[in-house]
Design an enzyme around this catalytic site. Structure first.
Site, PDB file in Angstrom:
ATOM      1  N   GLU A 216       0.873  -1.174   0.000  1.00 12.52           N
ATOM      2  CA  GLU A 216       0.000   0.000   0.000  1.00 12.52           C
ATOM      3  C   GLU A 216       0.907   1.220   0.000  1.00 12.52           C
ATOM      4  O   GLU A 216       1.460   1.591   1.033  1.00 12.52           O
ATOM      5  CB  GLU A 216      -0.912  -0.015   1.231  1.00 12.52           C
ATOM      6  CG  GLU A 216      -1.856  -1.202   1.291  1.00 12.52           C
ATOM      7  CD  GLU A 216      -2.906  -1.197   0.199  1.00 12.52           C
ATOM      8  OE1 GLU A 216      -3.057  -0.161  -0.479  1.00 12.52           O
ATOM      9  OE2 GLU A 216      -3.568  -2.228   0.014  1.00 12.52           O
ATOM     10  N   CYS A 250      -1.936   9.338   2.460  1.00 12.17           N
ATOM     11  CA  CYS A 250      -1.489   8.751   1.191  1.00 12.17           C
ATOM     12  C   CYS A 250      -2.476   8.986   0.057  1.00 12.17           C
ATOM     13  O   CYS A 250      -2.086   8.966  -1.117  1.00 12.17           O
ATOM     14  CB  CYS A 250      -1.221   7.256   1.357  1.00 12.17           C
ATOM     15  SG  CYS A 250      -2.633   6.312   1.955  1.00 12.17           S
TER      16      CYS A 250
END
Length: 473
Positions: A216, A250
């Site tokens: 991720e 993110c």
């Protein structure tokens, strides 16, 4: 000291490996008990978790921690508890005609010992959400949290020890050297959340053990404003999405693509929306600080480079406050039409700095996105359904939210993950359960099977049966 920590890591790994071998398929009751203890960890220690994260950041909004970390994790655990029985069930799979009356089944089986490497920006959510999926799937779990959040990492290690046996869930603290040793362990699956650069190193370390990885990562997630969009609504959503956790997210909008000639208008509306959210900054507990001096200095250098290059830099400081040398709070900063060679346009920003780039046509906007690495997230604002479909079909991103920011992340009925340089694999909800399971295909042969007629010695019977099989397939 390092050797001692690495020895402890090896011991914990072997302890969990032995425990898994003794109980390779925990039943529903065991898994639910573990998830309930994880939920208790989340619910009973909210104040401690908020305080530890706030201390590590030097000022992290308690409300953001409660909403973006504790609430999200709590919802994920409860979703898993509600659906786990169905996820664990053996699934019937159709059997093709030549193999009837045999039957196909798909059995989700625990993998073993799972490793989770979590980052500093959402230290609770990005550690415990993967743990939720791994425990639901019946695994044992080791977690390595970030060394940049030492107070929280120590707290998580203590809480895990209070709620779980070390052969169920264990937190390993330490610096980057401990992290490198961690990702080199022969896990049955490894999930890493962090930067693309470190993700490449993690993937190479895991490859030595043929450990499957879920990465991720991040990247430059665009927000595209269509000519048909409501600028006021878009500015409000983007201001919130960009400044949550001071942009240290993110999937935060990394840069804006706006129609030609609208950069000034969009910047003004963003400044107004930001002032509504944060009328003051320096002493405002709602506005989060940058996590470290190094990250703060990096962002300041990016802004200085853009200003020196002649870009139009707009600092949004509604109360016109002065920030002391000890404060790591950074005022929201808009940069209109920055050059493509600037660090702001080449690196993931990860802070409250937002470049605004103009485009001429939709083709131009699509080309701008597609020239870069594939982003973790993409945002589109507008009412034109045709343009929306073009964006969805002609760009590739890990996930998309339409007419808002970041909400695809919190959908437990949808997978979350990147693509290309922004990551591989996915989790959340059932997708997390599947990530940490081996979906084992099983074929059950029937006593009435005619398969023996296709075995040696070959002859006329074989030819007749084989001819029939060719016709029916």
């Amino acid at each position: 000291m390092l050797q001692t920590r690495q020895d402890a890591l090896g011991e914990r790994f072997q302890l969990q490996r032995a425990a898994f071998e003794a109980q390779p398929f925990p039943d529903l009751g065991v898994r639910k008990d573990r998830l309930k203890r994880l939920l208790a960890l989340t619910e009973r220690h909210e104040a401690d978790i908020c305080a530890a994260i706030g201390a590590d950041f030097g000022g992290r909004s308690v409300h953001e921690t409660r909403l973006a970390e504790l609430f999200v994790v709590r919802a994920g655990i409860r979703h898993a508890l509600s659906h786990l029985k169905g996820w664990m069930r053996e699934r019937r799979v159709a059997t093709t005609m030549p193999f009837l009356p045999g039957r196909n089944r798909l059995v989700p089986q625990p993998l073993g010992v799972v490793g989770v490497v979590s980052p500093w920006n959402y230290p609770f959510q990005l550690a415990v959400a993967p743990v939720t999926a791994a425990l639901a799937a019946g695994n044992r779990v080791l977690v390595k949290p970030s060394e940049l959040t030492p107070a929280f990492s120590a707290l998580l290690a203590r809480l895990a020890g209070e709620h779980f046996a070390p052969d169920e869930l264990c937190v390993i603290t330490g610096d980057a050297e401990v992290g490198r040793a961690f990702v080199s362990m022969p896990f049955d699956h490894l999930l890493f959340t962090g930067s693309t650069a470190v993700g490449r190193q993690v993937a190479m370390a895991a490859a030595a053990n043929l450990t499957p990885v879920t990465l991720e990562l991040g990247g430059k997630s665009p927000a595209i404003l269509d000519p048909s969009c409501d600028l006021d609504a878009a500015a409000s959503s983007i201001a919130y999405g960009k400044l949550l956790n001071a942009g240290q997210t993110c999937i935060a909008p990394d840069y804006l693509l706006v129609p030609q000639g609208q950069a000034g208008t969009v910047a003004a509306k963003l400044a107004t929306a930001i002032a509504r959210l944060y009328p003051t900054l320096r002493d405002n507990p709602d506005y989060t600080a940058i996590v470290s001096d190094r990250h703060h200095q990096r962002l300041r250098e990016m802004i200085a480079e853009a200003r020196d290059a002649g870009a139009d830099v707009i600092e949004v400081n509604p109360a016109r406050e002065q920030f002391g040398s000890t404060s790591r709070k950074l005022p929201p900063t808009l940069v209109k039409n920055p050059g493509s060679n600037l660090r702001l346009m080449r690196e993931e920003i990860f802070g409250p700095v937002l470049p605004i780039v103009e485009y001429t046509t939709l083709d131009d906007a699509i080309d701008h996105v597609n020239r870069a690495d594939r982003p973790l997230a993409l945002y589109w604002f507008g009412r034109d359904s045709g343009n929306r479909q073009r964006i969805l079909r002609e760009t590739v991103a890990g996930g998309v939210t339409i007419n808002d920011c970041m909400l695809h992340l919190v959908q437990e009925n949808q997978p979350f993950g990147g693509v290309g340089a922004s990551g591989m694999g996915a989790y959340h909800g059932e997708w997390g359960f599947r990530t940490f399971s081996k979906e084992k295909p099983v074929f059950l042969q029937s006593r009435l099977s005619a398969g023996g007629l296709l075995r040696p010695p070959y002859g006329k019977t074989f030819e007749r049966i084989f001819s029939l099989l060719r016709q029916i397939t």
